[in-house]
Design an enzyme around this catalytic site. Structure first.
Site, PDB file in Angstrom:
ATOM      1  N   TYR A  48       2.477   1.945  -9.706  1.00 52.23           N
ATOM      2  CA  TYR A  48       1.304   1.122 -10.012  1.00 52.23           C
ATOM      3  C   TYR A  48       0.172   1.506  -9.076  1.00 52.23           C
ATOM      4  CZ  TYR A  48      -1.590  -3.007 -10.829  1.00 52.23           C
ATOM      5  OH  TYR A  48      -2.626  -3.839 -11.149  1.00 52.23           O
ATOM      6  N   ASP A  62     -11.740  -6.969  -2.940  1.00 50.05           N
ATOM      7  CA  ASP A  62     -11.431  -6.756  -4.357  1.00 50.05           C
ATOM      8  C   ASP A  62     -12.296  -7.683  -5.212  1.00 50.05           C
ATOM      9  OD1 ASP A  62     -10.219  -5.988  -6.734  1.00 50.05           O
ATOM     10  OD2 ASP A  62      -8.516  -7.356  -6.479  1.00 50.05           O
ATOM     11  N   ASP A  89      -4.996  -0.261 -12.510  1.00 45.40           N
ATOM     12  CA  ASP A  89      -5.830  -1.452 -12.655  1.00 45.40           C
ATOM     13  C   ASP A  89      -7.258  -0.999 -12.931  1.00 45.40           C
ATOM     14  OD1 ASP A  89      -7.314  -3.757 -12.312  1.00 45.40           O
ATOM     15  OD2 ASP A  89      -6.546  -4.221 -10.305  1.00 45.40           O
ATOM     16  N   ASP A  91      -9.716  -3.096 -13.785  1.00 41.68           N
ATOM     17  CA  ASP A  91     -10.577  -4.274 -13.652  1.00 41.68           C
ATOM     18  C   ASP A  91     -11.060  -4.757 -15.022  1.00 41.68           C
ATOM     19  OD1 ASP A  91     -10.197  -4.358 -10.941  1.00 41.68           O
ATOM     20  OD2 ASP A  91     -12.095  -3.441 -10.419  1.00 41.68           O
ATOM     21  N   HIS A 116      -4.706  -1.490 -17.398  1.00 42.34           N
ATOM     22  CA  HIS A 116      -4.942  -2.851 -17.879  1.00 42.34           C
ATOM     23  C   HIS A 116      -6.387  -3.248 -17.655  1.00 42.34           C
ATOM     24  CE1 HIS A 116      -4.678  -4.718 -13.832  1.00 42.34           C
ATOM     25  NE2 HIS A 116      -3.557  -4.058 -13.634  1.00 42.34           N
ATOM     26  N   GLU A 118      -8.937  -6.645 -17.799  1.00 38.86           N
ATOM     27  CA  GLU A 118      -8.803  -8.096 -17.665  1.00 38.86           C
ATOM     28  C   GLU A 118      -9.969  -8.841 -18.300  1.00 38.86           C
ATOM     29  OE1 GLU A 118     -10.179  -8.869 -13.116  1.00 38.86           O
ATOM     30  OE2 GLU A 118      -8.642  -7.346 -13.455  1.00 38.86           O
ATOM     31  N   CYS A 126     -10.063 -11.407  -6.959  1.00 40.72           N
ATOM     32  CA  CYS A 126      -8.620 -11.173  -6.927  1.00 40.72           C
ATOM     33  C   CYS A 126      -7.935 -12.215  -7.800  1.00 40.72           C
ATOM     34  CB  CYS A 126      -8.123 -11.253  -5.491  1.00 40.72           C
ATOM     35  SG  CYS A 126      -6.315 -11.153  -5.333  1.00 40.72           S
ATOM     36  N   ARG A 161      -4.880  -7.829 -19.475  1.00 42.85           N
ATOM     37  CA  ARG A 161      -4.569  -8.855 -18.476  1.00 42.85           C
ATOM     38  C   ARG A 161      -5.423 -10.077 -18.763  1.00 42.85           C
ATOM     39  NH1 ARG A 161      -5.659  -8.390 -11.909  1.00 42.85           N
ATOM     40  NH2 ARG A 161      -6.753 -10.393 -11.798  1.00 42.85           N
ATOM     41  N   GLU A 191      -1.589 -13.151 -15.722  1.00 42.04           N
ATOM     42  CA  GLU A 191      -1.766 -13.262 -14.277  1.00 42.04           C
ATOM     43  C   GLU A 191      -1.528 -14.688 -13.776  1.00 42.04           C
ATOM     44  OE1 GLU A 191      -1.404 -12.131 -11.534  1.00 42.04           O
ATOM     45  OE2 GLU A 191      -3.190 -11.061 -10.891  1.00 42.04           O
ATOM     46  N   ASN A 213       3.616  -9.974 -12.112  1.00 40.15           N
ATOM     47  CA  ASN A 213       2.975  -9.552 -10.864  1.00 40.15           C
ATOM     48  C   ASN A 213       3.587 -10.316  -9.699  1.00 40.15           C
ATOM     49  OD1 ASN A 213       1.292  -8.712  -8.832  1.00 40.15           O
ATOM     50  ND2 ASN A 213      -0.518  -9.802  -9.572  1.00 40.15           N
TER      51      ASN A 213
END
Length: 299
Positions: A48, A62, A89, A91, A116, A118, A126, A161, A191, A213
């Protein structure tokens, strides 16, 4: 020696095949290319690449400060060093739907196996912090539809996500996940699930692979691999764990230098030079040099 021996296309095919089998894939987060190689050496099923780790690597929080170029570049460095599939990731996709499609193509070119996207607003936070906000369903759907339409390799995994659980509750998360699957998501990353019952509820409602996660200090309990397998999860990530361990060790080493003046007391905690050389295939490089540069210069 040098880079991965398995092509990006083959990694994606294998990733899809293993997800379709229903098994639970263990996918720790790499904080650099060398740690990705260690993950592979230890027998895990994937690597990952966390947005939080990429941000921290640059000394940034983040909160959506990294660019698509930075993410793709670092992702490529990590992906080329391992034969395992890589999940990154991405975002919120780094912009409007057209930007999302371009992001996916850039990640394909970088050799990544899946990404992914989101449903947070920009700038994001985060996933396990309070105060998050999510976009409306139409915007979230457009992001995933753009990602799915933008990819060129059908085996590149598009994962959606959703962060809506922490904002509107579990029923909203289930409804959002269903809409994202209808939009073209191959897998769902729900999430900040609170307990195993919420993972079970998501599994009962969603037919595509699901990701759990297991980040430390977050909203979710740290369930074991067996517990997550029993409730039907397909991927488990530990996104920042190796970075946290490494930075904790680095801080202890610096404190030892301040207190003792050298690191003699910490040798047993270090990776031995011989183990590092083995991990980076030092001997193969040495043999290659000797096989190639065997000539002599006549005078």
């Amino acid at each position: 020696m040098l880079y991965a021996q398995v092509s990006a296309a083959e990694k994606r095919r294998v990733f899809r095949e293993r997800l379709a089998s229903g098994e639970l894939l263990r996918v720790p987060g790499a904080f650099n290319p060398l740690s990705a190689r260690l993950i592979e050496r230890k027998g895990f099923e994937g690597v990952y690449i966390s947005g939080a780790v990429l941000s921290a690597d640059l000394g940034l929080p983040d909160i959506g400060l990294t660019t698509a170029t930075e993410v793709a570049s670092r992702g490529a460095q990590i992906a080329q060093m391992t034969n395992l599939p890589t999940l990154i990731d991405a975002d919120t996709g780094f912009g409007e739907p057209m930007n999302v499609a371009r992001t996916i193509q850039s990640l394909e070119d970088a050799g990544i196996s899946g990404a992914h996207i989101e449903d947070q607003i920009n700038p994001k936070r985060c996933g396990h912090l309070d105060g998050k906000s999510v976009v409306d369903a139409d915007t979230a759907v457009k992001r995933i539809r753009a990602a799915a339409e933008g990819r060129r390799d059908p085996n590149f995994l598009i994962m959606a996500r959703t962060d809506i659980r922490a904002v509107e509750g579990l029923p909203a998360a289930i409804d959002r996940a269903k809409a994202l699957v209808d939009a073209g998501a191959d897998a769902i990353f729900p999430e900040a699930m609170r307990d195993l019952g919420e993972f079970e509820a998501m599994r009962a409602a969603i037919d595509v692979p699901l990701l759990a996660n297991m980040t430390e200090f977050g909203k979710s309990e740290l369930f074991t691999v067996d517990q997550l397998r029993d409730v039907g999860m397909n991927i488990v990530i530990w996104p920042v764990s190796l970075l946290r361990m490494a930075m904790g060790a680095a801080e202890r080493a610096l404190d030892t230098l301040i207190g003792e003046g050298n690191l003699a007391s910490q040798l047993d905690a270090m990776q031995h030079r011989a183990d590092l050389y083995d991990l980076i295939d030092y001997e193969d490089y040495n043999s290659f040099d000797q096989n190639v540069y065997t000539f002599t210069v006549e005078r």
